[in-house]
Design an enzyme around this catalytic site. Sequence first.
Site, mmCIF file in Angstrom:
data_model
loop_
_atom_site.group_PDB
_atom_site.id
_atom_site.type_symbol
_atom_site.label_atom_id
_atom_site.label_comp_id
_atom_site.label_asym_id
_atom_site.label_seq_id
_atom_site.Cartn_x
_atom_site.Cartn_y
_atom_site.Cartn_z
ATOM 1 N N GLY A 1 2.215 -9.473 5.781
ATOM 2 C CA GLY A 1 1.663 -10.762 5.407
ATOM 3 C C GLY A 1 0.156 -10.785 5.479
ATOM 4 O O GLY A 1 -0.491 -9.773 5.772
ATOM 5 N N ALA B 233 0.841 -1.194 0.000
ATOM 6 C CA ALA B 233 0.000 0.000 0.000
ATOM 7 C C ALA B 233 0.880 1.250 0.000
ATOM 8 O O ALA B 233 1.990 1.248 0.531
ATOM 9 C CB ALA B 233 -0.908 0.001 1.226
ATOM 10 N N TYR C 174 -3.117 -20.158 8.804
ATOM 11 C CA TYR C 174 -2.463 -18.948 9.306
ATOM 12 C C TYR C 174 -1.563 -19.284 10.499
ATOM 13 O O TYR C 174 -0.407 -18.847 10.564
ATOM 14 C CB TYR C 174 -3.525 -17.925 9.707
ATOM 15 C CG TYR C 174 -2.986 -16.708 10.431
ATOM 16 C CD1 TYR C 174 -2.363 -15.683 9.732
ATOM 17 C CD2 TYR C 174 -3.112 -16.587 11.818
ATOM 18 C CE1 TYR C 174 -1.863 -14.565 10.393
ATOM 19 C CE2 TYR C 174 -2.626 -15.474 12.487
ATOM 20 C CZ TYR C 174 -2.006 -14.467 11.768
ATOM 21 O OH TYR C 174 -1.520 -13.366 12.431
#
Length: 267
Positions: free
Chosen positions: A70, A34, A134
């Site tokens: 991540g 971003a 995860y």
Amino acid sequence: MSTILITGAAGGVGTLLRPRLARTGRILRLLDLAELVPAAGEEAVRASVTDLDAMIEACQGVDAVVHLGGQATEAPWQTILDVNINGTYTVFEAARRAGVPRVVFASSNHAVGYHTPADYPVAENVTPLPDTYYGVSKVAGEGLGALYAHRYGMDVICVRILSCFPEPTNLRALSTWLSPDDAGRLFEACLAAERPGYRIVYGVSANTRGGWVSQAGARELGYEPQDDAEIFADKLIAEFGPLDPQDPVFAHLGGPFCFPSLDAENL
């Protein structure tokens, strides 16, 4: 002057840590996919943690990496493999090639999420019991950290964060909350500890309803939590009703990450 590279700097924890890790004479190098607008004392790098060449470049002249980047929640296996596992390998390998002496890795309670209240307080050296893909990625990251610490002499601290938000968001978080200010204290302790070697510690505040995980390892690094989620208890109980200890969300350290809704066929 020291330079700290923060991956995933635009994410939730990264956003909370930026002002709390700012110091006179320190540069925070912020890396994310971003776009970021750097403040005074910051540099922005737009790149992916999966890009080895970009990571090696970002690691040049860096004194430590704080690896937050991540996939932040459960996702299909290929996403977890590409971003969290291969991405974490890329961060460690880039740090090694660039001569960075320290990595602080944002792990998670989900690396040990299937431990139950019978195991509380969960120690730093317990058997990993990941609750999701995860969680598996966090176990893998801790394993990579151990490899790079023991084979290459890097200082590596893996911080198993429980839940870090501006305020606790549910009744369970009265036990698991890591306040933003305590997060700053903990990560600063990880950066300042002299030759810590390889460590696993838990990231949680001094919550009245805590005691789910050990704080001994974090305190050994110099972390002294000062905040307590209990100041939000009345507000949360008014919103969600009285706390029910038999609620399945309290059955495991991983909470809802252990629920069938995250079975593979539901992803």
